[in-house]
Design a protein around this motif. Sequence first.
Motif, PDB file in Angstrom:
ATOM      1  N   LEU A 116     -20.944   5.776   4.012  1.00  0.00           N
ATOM      2  CA  LEU A 116     -19.896   5.351   3.086  1.00  0.00           C
ATOM      3  C   LEU A 116     -20.027   6.020   1.728  1.00  0.00           C
ATOM      4  O   LEU A 116     -19.024   6.386   1.117  1.00  0.00           O
ATOM      5  CB  LEU A 116     -19.891   3.823   2.943  1.00  0.00           C
ATOM      6  N   GLU A 117     -21.252   6.203   1.251  1.00  0.00           N
ATOM      7  CA  GLU A 117     -21.438   6.825  -0.059  1.00  0.00           C
ATOM      8  C   GLU A 117     -20.853   8.239  -0.087  1.00  0.00           C
ATOM      9  O   GLU A 117     -20.097   8.592  -1.001  1.00  0.00           O
ATOM     10  CB  GLU A 117     -22.926   6.857  -0.420  1.00  0.00           C
ATOM     11  N   THR A 118     -21.176   9.038   0.904  1.00  0.00           N
ATOM     12  CA  THR A 118     -20.656  10.407   0.958  1.00  0.00           C
ATOM     13  C   THR A 118     -19.145  10.398   1.161  1.00  0.00           C
ATOM     14  O   THR A 118     -18.424  11.178   0.528  1.00  0.00           O
ATOM     15  CB  THR A 118     -21.341  11.193   2.094  1.00  0.00           C
ATOM     16  N   ALA A 119     -18.661   9.515   2.026  1.00  0.00           N
ATOM     17  CA  ALA A 119     -17.219   9.413   2.262  1.00  0.00           C
ATOM     18  C   ALA A 119     -16.483   9.005   0.987  1.00  0.00           C
ATOM     19  O   ALA A 119     -15.396   9.512   0.701  1.00  0.00           O
ATOM     20  CB  ALA A 119     -16.949   8.422   3.389  1.00  0.00           C
ATOM     21  N   SER A 120     -17.081   8.119   0.215  1.00  0.00           N
ATOM     22  CA  SER A 120     -16.464   7.682  -1.047  1.00  0.00           C
ATOM     23  C   SER A 120     -16.406   8.819  -2.050  1.00  0.00           C
ATOM     24  O   SER A 120     -15.404   8.972  -2.769  1.00  0.00           O
ATOM     25  CB  SER A 120     -17.242   6.510  -1.644  1.00  0.00           C
ATOM     26  N   ILE A 121     -17.449   9.608  -2.131  1.00  0.00           N
ATOM     27  CA  ILE A 121     -17.455  10.767  -3.028  1.00  0.00           C
ATOM     28  C   ILE A 121     -16.336  11.731  -2.639  1.00  0.00           C
ATOM     29  O   ILE A 121     -15.572  12.197  -3.493  1.00  0.00           O
ATOM     30  CB  ILE A 121     -18.829  11.470  -3.006  1.00  0.00           C
ATOM     31  N   SER A 177      -5.868  10.293   0.805  1.00  0.00           N
ATOM     32  CA  SER A 177      -6.729  11.416   0.432  1.00  0.00           C
ATOM     33  C   SER A 177      -6.805  12.542   1.460  1.00  0.00           C
ATOM     34  O   SER A 177      -7.146  13.663   1.113  1.00  0.00           O
ATOM     35  CB  SER A 177      -8.147  10.907   0.147  1.00  0.00           C
ATOM     36  N   THR A 191     -13.585  11.071  -0.883  1.00  0.00           N
ATOM     37  CA  THR A 191     -12.292  10.423  -1.099  1.00  0.00           C
ATOM     38  C   THR A 191     -11.919  10.424  -2.574  1.00  0.00           C
ATOM     39  O   THR A 191     -10.790  10.785  -2.944  1.00  0.00           O
ATOM     40  CB  THR A 191     -12.322   8.977  -0.558  1.00  0.00           C
ATOM     41  N   ASN A 192     -12.857  10.033  -3.433  1.00  0.00           N
ATOM     42  CA  ASN A 192     -12.579   9.993  -4.872  1.00  0.00           C
ATOM     43  C   ASN A 192     -12.275  11.375  -5.424  1.00  0.00           C
ATOM     44  O   ASN A 192     -11.382  11.529  -6.264  1.00  0.00           O
ATOM     45  CB  ASN A 192     -13.740   9.349  -5.624  1.00  0.00           C
ATOM     46  N   VAL A 211     -14.435   3.476   4.809  1.00  0.00           N
ATOM     47  CA  VAL A 211     -13.378   3.868   3.875  1.00  0.00           C
ATOM     48  C   VAL A 211     -12.129   3.051   4.214  1.00  0.00           C
ATOM     49  O   VAL A 211     -11.744   2.935   5.377  1.00  0.00           O
ATOM     50  CB  VAL A 211     -13.064   5.378   3.978  1.00  0.00           C
ATOM     51  N   GLN A 212     -11.524   2.473   3.212  1.00  0.00           N
ATOM     52  CA  GLN A 212     -10.322   1.676   3.416  1.00  0.00           C
ATOM     53  C   GLN A 212      -9.194   2.573   3.948  1.00  0.00           C
ATOM     54  O   GLN A 212      -9.028   3.703   3.473  1.00  0.00           O
ATOM     55  CB  GLN A 212      -9.878   1.012   2.116  1.00  0.00           C
ATOM     56  N   LEU A 233      -7.033   4.404   1.496  1.00  0.00           N
ATOM     57  CA  LEU A 233      -7.692   5.542   0.839  1.00  0.00           C
ATOM     58  C   LEU A 233      -7.715   6.770   1.754  1.00  0.00           C
ATOM     59  O   LEU A 233      -7.523   7.894   1.290  1.00  0.00           O
ATOM     60  CB  LEU A 233      -9.111   5.167   0.412  1.00  0.00           C
TER      61      LEU A 233
END
Length: 178
Positions: free
Chosen positions: A8-13, A53, A15-16, A45-46, A49
């Motif tokens: 999730l951390e890498t996916a969030s980076i 993205s 996505t953001n 990831v929601q 999002l």
Amino acid sequence: MIGEIRDLETASIATNASLTGHLVFSTLHTNDAPSAIPRLVDIGVQPFLVASSVRAIMAQRLVRRLCTHCKHPADLSETEMRALHIEPSQMNDSQVMKASGCDHCRHTCYRGRMGIFEIFIIDDEVRHMINKRTSTFLLRQRARELGMRTLREDGVRKVLSGLTSADEVISVTIADVS
């Protein structure tokens, strides 16, 4: 460029960065391009999002290239044609090849590799489907409606062009479901 998305951390980076206007390239292990959508959601990831993205997803596989020194014209067996969904009419303009093995390829019949690809372009309808958590099957179906050529279909094009073998394409691709 972001390395493999595994958590999730890498996916969030990723996505953001995408949501703030950056062009992001990354890898994600799935069997095909449409499967990347539920994989990102499964990571955490929601869906809204992911829908906002992701613009396109490309799947790729490497297939061995027939040796140019010992390949020669050949016919596909009925079993190979059936497995690859090749119609006899497609054979009219084909240049199907097989190799016999030589010193250049160390009698393996192959020398080098090349890619087979599929690209899933995300449109507004797909974004809506992502938000509704639509199944991979339906996402794949929509991708096909949008003109996506599957990995196997791209492999078939390369078999009919004499670049690789039917056995090679069959072994590295999953059968098309839709």
